[in-house]
Design an enzyme around this catalytic site. Structure first.
Site, short mmCIF file in Angstrom:
data_model
loop_
_atom_site.label_atom_id
_atom_site.label_comp_id
_atom_site.label_asym_id
_atom_site.label_seq_id
_atom_site.Cartn_x
_atom_site.Cartn_y
_atom_site.Cartn_z
CG HIS A 162 -2.03 1.02 1.10
ND1 HIS A 162 -3.32 0.66 0.80
CD2 HIS A 162 -2.04 2.38 1.23
CE1 HIS A 162 -4.09 1.74 0.76
NE2 HIS A 162 -3.32 2.81 1.01
CB CYS A 163 3.14 2.92 -1.53
SG CYS A 163 3.46 1.90 -2.98
CG HIS A 164 -0.99 6.65 -1.81
ND1 HIS A 164 -2.21 6.18 -2.22
CD2 HIS A 164 -0.97 6.49 -0.46
CE1 HIS A 164 -2.90 5.76 -1.18
NE2 HIS A 164 -2.17 5.93 -0.09
CG ASP B 65 -0.82 5.04 4.21
OD1 ASP B 65 -1.30 5.10 3.07
OD2 ASP B 65 -1.25 5.73 5.15
#
Length: 295
Positions: A30-32, A248
């Protein structure tokens, strides 16, 4: 919203080097990526403006921390314009997968294009600051669009949300991934209705959970994160074959300073103290869920 000035804290520039050595093919689940906004503009209707964190910075972080793979989740600040996500996927050499934001008006041809690029899931946001809970009609329409591709549905809830929407989650006939441990309130301890709801959903066999966002679940974003880490460890023991882990990064929409990603990686040793469980958490489970080649 027209202003560009960021209203989210920046990520830590120089995170500590983790003491925990990660197994080969570990996945940050989960990363952006954000922008850069002069190339990939933020959505005019966004409710927050992050600092620019382009794919190059994300790649450097993963190389530094020891992640060979990652899943990039489309952020609400980019809306349904997936250009930045697609750019990151297309330049990753198969290293990255994606999670999209899909609406009932998304063209089926766009779903096919996203799938071919490496997108394998769609996110449903239930949080007020991200637009609030979608209607049942919206959720059903999104499911109809992505079901033919076998995508998972990523569910982003907080507080009582995991209990409020448990019945709906049980009706979803594709894999479901609960983001950030459902963002339950760990200040109430772990013997709560909402932790019980999350555990019961994991028992269905169709629900996975991301052991990410310990800073979001904790009373203080800068730590310590003990209560959230204890919850993550409980979930890992309870459903060792359906847990994944994520940074995250770059930690949008938080109160206070961003956590140190090197510190977060070292907490994996407390969440999954057994080497075999860590391998499932970081390698085997994400390979199965996100369609990576099994190592």
């Amino acid at each position: 919203m027209s202003e560009i000035s960021p209203n989210c804290p920046p990520p830590v520039d120089n995170p500590k080097r983790p003491g925990l050595a990660l197994p080969a093919f570990s996945c940050d689940s989960h990363c952006h990526v954000f922008g850069p906004s002069d190339i990939f503009p933020f959505a005019p209707e966004r409710t927050f403006t992050p600092v620019d964190v382009p794919r190059q910075r994300l790649r450097r972080l993963h190389d530094f921390l020891g992640f060979d793979r990652a899943v990039i989740v489309q952020s609400a600040c980019h809306g349904t314009d997936h250009a930045a996500l697609l750019d990151a996927l297309e330049t990753s050499g198969g290293r990255y997968r994606g999670v999209a934001l899909v609406t009932p008006t998304t063209n089926p041809d766009e779903i096919a294009r996203l799938d071919a690029a490496g997108v394998c899931g769609a996110r449903l946001n239930f949080l007020p600051h991200l637009g609030g809970a979608p209607s049942k009609e919206t959720m059903d329409a999104v499911l109809r669009l992505v079901r033919p591709y076998g995508w998972h549905i990523s569910v982003h809830v907080a507080g009582t949300g995991i209990t409020d929407y448990a019945d709906f989650i049980r009706t979803i006939d594709v894999p479901v991934v609960i983001d950030h441990m459902a963002r339950v309130d760990v200040r109430d301890g772990l013997d709560t209705e909402h932790v019980a709801s999350l555990l019961a959903l994991l028992d269905t066999g169709n629900v996975w959970v991301k052991l990410s966002g310990v800073d979001r679940l904790s009373a203080r974003s800068e730590g310590p994160y003990e209560s959230a880490v204890v919850l993550a460890a409980l979930l890992a023991r309870h459903a060792p074959d359906r847990v994944v882990w994520g940074t995250d990064f770059p930690h949008p929409n938080i109160t206070g300073s961003a956590p140190d990603d090197g510190v977060l990686v070292d907490l994996i040793a407390e969440i999954a103290p057994d080497e075999g469980l860590r391998h499932k958490l970081l390698v085997t489970n994400p390979a199965e869920l996100f369609r990576f080649r099994q190592a």
